[in-house]
Write a protein that holds these residues in place. Structure first.
Motif, PDB file in Angstrom:
ATOM      1  N   LEU A  11      38.455  59.911 -11.882  1.00 28.50           N
ATOM      2  CA  LEU A  11      37.926  60.209 -10.199  1.00 28.50           C
ATOM      3  C   LEU A  11      38.561  61.145  -9.870  1.00 28.50           C
ATOM      4  O   LEU A  11      38.324  62.358  -9.490  1.00 28.50           O
ATOM      5  CB  LEU A  11      37.563  59.743  -9.688  1.00 28.50           C
ATOM      6  N   SER A 471      35.035  56.029  -3.773  1.00 33.60           N
ATOM      7  CA  SER A 471      36.584  56.330  -4.099  1.00 33.60           C
ATOM      8  C   SER A 471      36.922  56.731  -2.684  1.00 33.60           C
ATOM      9  O   SER A 471      36.488  57.440  -2.601  1.00 33.60           O
ATOM     10  CB  SER A 471      37.098  56.642  -5.215  1.00 33.60           C
ATOM     11  N   GLY A 474      39.023  59.706  -3.113  1.00 32.74           N
ATOM     12  CA  GLY A 474      38.473  60.768  -3.943  1.00 32.74           C
ATOM     13  C   GLY A 474      37.805  61.323  -2.922  1.00 32.74           C
ATOM     14  O   GLY A 474      37.550  62.131  -2.118  1.00 32.74           O
ATOM     15  N   ALA A 496      32.207  60.200  -5.899  1.00 34.31           N
ATOM     16  CA  ALA A 496      33.033  59.257  -5.162  1.00 34.31           C
ATOM     17  C   ALA A 496      32.188  58.056  -4.196  1.00 34.31           C
ATOM     18  O   ALA A 496      32.584  57.215  -3.215  1.00 34.31           O
ATOM     19  CB  ALA A 496      33.692  59.872  -4.593  1.00 34.31           C
TER      20      ALA A 496
END
Length: 556
Positions: A11, A471, A474, A496
Motif C-alpha cells: 500500500l 491503512s 497510508g 487506504a
C-alpha cells in the motif's frame, strides 16, 4: 527508491510509486518525505508502546510518556447516557469540560481511570492519523485515534473509541531514535462507548480441539506469504459438520464428535500426508454422495477423493493427476459451482504470483499475475481446464472469488477480487463469461482480498461486500502529498480506505454505500462475509485481518 520499514508494504509503496513518478510540479522530494515519515513513525511507535503499557496495566512504564505539565481535557466524572443501537448493545458519547493545566501525576491519574474501568482489558490502540513537526523535529502536533476493548464490570464488554489532538516533544539531548516523545498536550475531541449486556463470543478453539500451533513467521516452514484457509462439510454422513483446513505444516481434518469437541483425524484420513494446500473447498466431484476435497495450491492443484462411499471409512486419496485437476497455478483460493448446469460441480481457482520474486507491473492495474483456472467437470472423473475459452483467465493477482446467480437467469455468474488490479464481475452467458463490472458500478479498485454477497438491507436482492486494506499510515502519507481534491489523492484514497459495500439497486447496477453506512476500515483485511451473528434477521459483516509487520514488528 530507497526502501524503509514504514513504506515497505504494497500500500505505501503504491502511494510513493504514484507520487514520485510525476514530472515537474508533481514530482516530490522523496528524501524530505521519508524524513517526515520517519518522524511520524517514531511518534507512532512510541504511541504503540504507550498503548501496550495501558493494556498490560504497567503504570510505571505509562508514566514515562508524559511531560511534567500537561494541557489536557478532564475526563467526565460520569458515564454517558446510552441508547440501544443493536440487540443487547447500547452506545453513548461523552461531553467534555474546558481544557486545563494539569501536573503530570494528576492527569495520569485522570486518564488511567479508563484502564481501571475494565475488569479485563483486551486491547488498547493509539494511532497517528495526521502529524506536523516543528522545523527542528523536536515537537509534534498530531491528530490521533484510539480505542479500548475489554470486559466490562457487568457480564458484557465495552468498546471505547475516540479522537484527540496530541502534542509531544523531545529533549533533543540524545540520539533521535532513542530520545522518547513526552506528551504535553492531550485534547479529547470525541469519545464514545458501546456496552454489551453479555459476551457474544468466547474463544473455544482450544477446548474444542481445533487449535494448531505454527512456527513464528520466518522460522522453519513458516517462511512465505501464502494464504491458508478452512472449509466445513459432513464428511462421514453423521449429520455433523466437520472441518478441513490447510496450514504451513500441512493439511488437517477434524471430525465433529457431537459434544462440542472435534477429533483430529488428519492422520487416519491420510489428509496429513497430502501436499500442503492454501485455499480449501469441499465438492462432490464424482457425484457419489460424499464430499471430496479440493486444495488450491502454489504449484500443482490438489483433488482428494473421499472414500467414505463406498469404503465406509473417511480416507482421502489423491486423484489430482488422473482427474486433470493438477494444473499449475499460484493458487490462493478456490470456489465451486456447476457453471454449465450439467449436474457436475466445477472449480474456479484464484491464482496470484510469487510476490517479492515477481512484483506487480502496476499497483492498481497489474496484469502480470498468473492466470486463474476454470476446471469444468466432464462427468467421467476428469476435468478440462477452460478458463481461456470461457473468458475468465484473469491475471490481475486474484485473491478470492464467489459464484452467484446475480442476474437470476438460472446459471452461475462470478465475481473476482484482485489484489493489484480492478475487480471483475463475469456474467455467465452459457458456455462463456463476459465482464460487466464497470457498467454495474462494482469495479472496486482497492487491494481486493475477499468477496461475499448478502442482503444487508433486507430488500430481497443480493448486495456486495469487498474486502480491501485500510491503512492509517497510508492515509497519513496521502495527506502529506496532496490536497483532498487533487485527482491523484482521489484515486489513491481508495487504496487506504478499507472495505466496500455496494447496495443492489435492483436494475443490474450497484451503489457504493460504504461511506454512508459509516466506513468499513478493517485493517489488513482478508476474506470475511455476511452472517447474522445475533439472529435478529439482519445480516452482519465479519472481516478477519492481520499481516506481518516491518522490521520493528509494529504496524504503525
Amino acid at each position: 527508491m530507497k526502501r524503509r520499514t514504514s513504506i515497505a508494504t504494497p500500500l505505501l509503496a503504491a502511494v510513493l510509486a504514484f507520487a514520485c513518478a510525476g514530472p515537474g510540479d508533481d514530482a516530490l522530494d522523496v528524501d524530505q518525505l521519508e524524513v517526515q515519515e520517519d518522524q511520524s513513525e517514531s511518534l507512532a511507535n512510541d504511541l504503540l508502546a504507550f498503548s501496550l503499557a495501558m493494556r498490560k496495566a504497567d503504570r510505571p512504564r505509562f508514566d514515562d510518556f508524559w511531560a511534567d505539565t500537561v494541557s489536557a481535557t478532564p475526563l467526565p466524572d460520569e458515564d454517558p447516557e446510552r441508547k440501544k443501537v443493536a440487540d443487547r448493545a447500547h452506545k453513548g458519547a461523552w461531553s467534555f469540560g474546558e481544557m486545563a493545566e494539569f501536573s503530570r501525576d494528576d492527569y495520569i491519574d485522570e486518564l488511567w481511570s479508563l484502564v481501571e474501568r475494565y475488569e479485563s482489558l483486551e486491547d488498547v490502540r493509539f494511532k497517528v492519523k495526521k502529524v506536523d513537526f516543528t522545523e527542528d523535529g523536536l515537537h509534534a502536533k498530531a491528530k490521533i485515534k484510539f480505542f479500548f476493548v475489554g470486559k466490562h464490570d457487568g457480564h458484557g464488554r465495552e468498546w471505547i473509541k475516540g479522537l484527540a489532538s496530541l502534542g509531544a516533544g523531545k529533549t533533543g539531548e540524545g540520539k533521535p531514535e532513542e530520545d522518547p516523545w513526552k506528551i504535553d498536550h492531550f485534547e479529547l475531541t470525541e469519545m464514545n462507548s458501546v456496552v454489551t449486556e453479555q459476551e457474544w463470543f468466547s474463544d473455544v478453539s482450544g477446548p474444542a480441539g481445533l487449535n494448531e500451533k505454527f512456527p513464528e513467521f520466518g522460522r522453519g516452514a513458516n517462511d512465505g506469504f501464502v494464504n491458508h484457509g478452512a472449509a466445513a462439510a459432513d464428511v462421514n454422513a453423521d449429520g455433523l459438520m466437520d472441518v478441513a483446513a490447510s496450514g504451513v505444516l500441512g493439511n488437517f481434518l477434524y471430525l465433529n464428535a457431537g459434544d462440542g469437541t472435534f477429533t483430529d483425524a488428519s492422520a487416519d484420513s491420510l489428509l496429513k500426508f497430502t501436499p500442503p494446500g492454501s485455499g480449501v473447498a469441499f465438492l462432490d466431484y464424482d457425484n457419489d454422495g460424499d464430499p471430496d476435497l479440493f486444495f488450491a495450491a502454489v504449484g500443482r492443484q490438489i483433488l482428494l477423493e473421499n472414500r467414505f462411499i463406498p469404503d465406509g471409512r473417511v480416507r482421502f486419496t489423491d486423484v489430482s493427476e488422473e482427474s486433470g485437476a493438477a494444473q499449475s497455478a499460484i493458487g490462493f483460493s478456490a470456489v465451486v459451482a456447476d457453471v454449465n448446469n450439467d449436474g457436475w460441480q466445477d472449480v474456479y481457482v484464484c491464482s496470484y504470483n510469487r510476490y517479492g520474486t515477481i512484483m506487480p507491473d502496476s499497483w492498481t492495474e497489474a496484469t502480470n499475475g498468473t492466470p486463474n483456472l476454470l476446471l469444468v467437470n466432464q462427468g467421467d472423473g476428469t476435468f478440462r481446464s477452460v478458463a481461456d475459452d470461457w473468458g475468465v483467465a484473469d491475471s490481475r493477482w486474484s485473491y478470492a472469488a464467489q459464484f452467484i446467480d446475480l442476474d437470476d437467469d438460472g446459471d452461475q455468474d462470478l465475481y473476482v477480487a484482485n489484489d493489484f488490479g480492478e475487480n471483475a464481475f463475469y456474467r455467465n452467458d452459457g458456455g462463456s463469461f463476459t465482464e460487466h463490472s464497470a457498467e454495474m458500478g462494482i469495479v472496486d479498485p482497492g487491494f481486493g482480498m475477499g468477496v461475499s454477497f448478502g442482503d444487508y438491507d433486507n430488500d430481497g436482492d443480493f448486495d456486495l461486500h469487498v474486502t480491501n486494506m485500510s491503512s492509517t499510515a497510508g492515509k497519513r502519507i496521502l495527506e502529506l502529498l496532496y490536497p483532498a481534491d487533487h485527482p491523484m489523492r482521489l484515486s489513491l484514497d481508495k487504496q487506504a480506505v478499507g472495505n466496500s459495500l455496494y447496495a443492489n439497486r435492483g436494475d443490474g447496477t450497484f451503489e457504493d454505500v460504504s461511506a454512508a453506512i459509516g466506513g468499513l476500515g478493517g485493517g489488513w483485511a482478508f476474506g470475511g462475509g455476511f452472517v447474522d451473528f445475533n439472529g435478529d434477521g439482519w445480516e452482519d459483516l465479519h472481516t478477519p485481518n492481520g499481516f506481518v509487520s516491518g522490521e520493528t514488528m509494529k504496524d504503525t
